[in-house]
Design an enzyme around this catalytic site. Structure first.
Site, PDB file in Angstrom:
ATOM      1  CB  CYS A  58      17.597  54.663  68.593  1.00  0.00           C
ATOM      2  SG  CYS A  58      19.108  53.705  68.743  1.00  0.00           S
ATOM      3  CB  CYS A  62      22.008  56.439  74.804  1.00  0.00           C
ATOM      4  SG  CYS A  62      22.705  55.172  73.733  1.00  0.00           S
ATOM      5  CB  CYS A  65      20.014  59.481  73.055  1.00  0.00           C
ATOM      6  SG  CYS A  65      19.834  59.753  71.271  1.00  0.00           S
ATOM      7  CB  CYS A 102      28.910  64.560  60.498  1.00  0.00           C
ATOM      8  SG  CYS A 102      30.519  65.317  60.641  1.00  0.00           S
ATOM      9  CB  CYS A 134      32.122  62.255  59.420  1.00  0.00           C
ATOM     10  SG  CYS A 134      32.128  61.461  61.043  1.00  0.00           S
ATOM     11  CB  CYS A 194      35.195  60.746  64.535  1.00  0.00           C
ATOM     12  SG  CYS A 194      34.428  62.130  65.406  1.00  0.00           S
ATOM     13  NE  ARG A 266      36.104  66.088  64.443  1.00  0.00           N
ATOM     14  CZ  ARG A 266      36.565  66.723  63.369  1.00  0.00           C
ATOM     15  NH1 ARG A 266      36.134  67.934  63.088  1.00  0.00           N
ATOM     16  NH2 ARG A 266      37.430  66.153  62.567  1.00  0.00           N
TER      17      ARG A 266
END
Ligand code: SAM
Ligand code: DTB
Ligand code: SF4
Length: 322
Positions: A58, A62, A65, A102, A134, A194, A266
């Site tokens: 990616c 972040c 991550c 998801c 999701c 979400c 959650r």
């Protein structure tokens, strides 16, 4: 105070949220449990299963991550999965008792063209299995949000992760307003939102209060609020971060329940690092959804057998969302 997305008269102020987080823990839990019982069946816990449909590489940076191309981690890159593979996993998730599926993709923003069409096909297939669907695919343009909605996607996950003032210490390749723009596109397309965050990114109590303040002042509040406990992945800038104390997870879950009474809260990543008794307190304080299955996206989740035993011990039922 930093500029925020708060509506003209915020439903709660930052100092309200800070005061909430500073309340004695058991008083906070007691109040959250009361609110939870007013709006939800307290014995019901929704079980969702995750699948990484496109892994690693990616372009975002972040700091937490495992999938960022900026960090060297044990995660191997994988191209977008094919539809059959994803639907076989969704079917298995349904057989194992999940009622929500998801799909996560390590993209900065959702692709266009054939790859996006493939994702739409996955969404249609997941819906045809009778599961809630999701997806979290990075930033979305309004027309992509509309196409996902048309395909039947129920929820789009896009987290604010932390408070506005701490955000630049976590990610530098996008800003807070980029996240808010995508959330607005999701909302405008008529999907449910979400949106939550991660604890353990080096934020202080004020940072946590800022995150909850932003979430609670989204108008309307997100229908689903994931509270993640950082999974410290070796090779990421946060690979050596200090673990979050269990009481802080309970505190944030309780505050989220009080501030967003109707939302699903959650208990998400990093649940396996929480002692069972702390998870129990989170459920008492209003958490009513968990991820099940051995894996999250790229990291481990508690085993299905240990989760089934925990829910049974607590007298909780894994059941479909209200
Ligand atoms: N690329 C998309 C995005 O960031 O919006 C979707 C996938 S991303 C992995 C989904 C969310 O997972 C992130 O927003 C973050 O809140 C959470 N997450 C990622 N890595 C994590 C970790 N190591 N510990 C806890 N939560 C994590
Ligand atoms: C969310 O808030 N947590 C989930 C889901 N949304 C996509 C992701 C957790 C990822 C945990 C780290 C990993 O397994 O890579
Ligand atoms: Fe990419 Fe999402 Fe990971 Fe950030 S959290 S690096 S956007 S996959």
């Amino acid at each position: 105070m930093d500029q925020t997305n708060a509506v003209a008269s915020p439903q709660v102020t930052l100092s309200d949220v800070e005061a909430l987080l500073q309340r004695p823990l058991l008083e906070l839990v007691f109040e959250a449990a009361r609110v939870h019982r007013e709006h939800h069946d307290p014995r019901r816990v929704q079980c969702a299963q995750l699948l990484s449909i496109k892994t690693g590489g990616c372009p975002e940076d972040c700091g937490y991550c495992s999938q960022s191309a900026h960090h060297t981690t044990p995660v191997e890159r994988e191209p977008l999965l094919d539809v059959d593979t994803v639907l076989a996993q969704a079917k298995a998730a349904a057989m194992n008792g999940a009622d929500r599926f998801c799909m996560g993709a390590a993209w900065r923003s959702a692709k266009s063209g054939a790859e996006f069409e493939r994702v739409l096909e996955m969404v249609r297939g997941v819906k045809a299995l009778g599961l809630e669907a999701c997806a979290t695919l990075g930033m979305l343009e309004p027309q992509q949000a509309a196409a996902l909605k048309d395909a039947g996607l129920d929820y789009y996950n896009h987290n604010l992760d932390t408070g506005r003032s701490h955000y630049r210490h976590v990610v530098t390749t996008r800003d807070y307003d980029d996240r808010l723009d995508t959330l607005a596109a999701v909302r405008d397309a008529g999907m449910k939102v979400c949106c939550g965050g991660i604890l353990g990114l080096g934020e202080d109590t004020r940072g946590r209060a800022e995150l909850l303040f932003e979430l609670a002042n989204l108008d309307p509040a997100p229908e689903s609020v994931p509270v993640n406990n950082l999974v410290a992945v070796p090779g990421t800038p946060m690979g050596e971060a200090a673990p979050v104390d269990w009481s802080d997870m309970v505190r944030v879950v309780a505050a989220a329940r009080i501030l967003m009474p109707r939302s699903a809260v959650r208990l998400s990543a990093g649940r396996g690092e929480l002692p069972e008794a702390a998870q129990a307190l989170c459920f008492l304080a209003g958490a009513n959804s968990i991820f099940v299955g051995d894996e999250l996206l790229t990291t481990k989740n508690p085993s299905p057998a240990s989760d089934a035993a925990l829910l049974q011990k607590l007298g909780l039922n894994a059941m479909a969302a209200e």
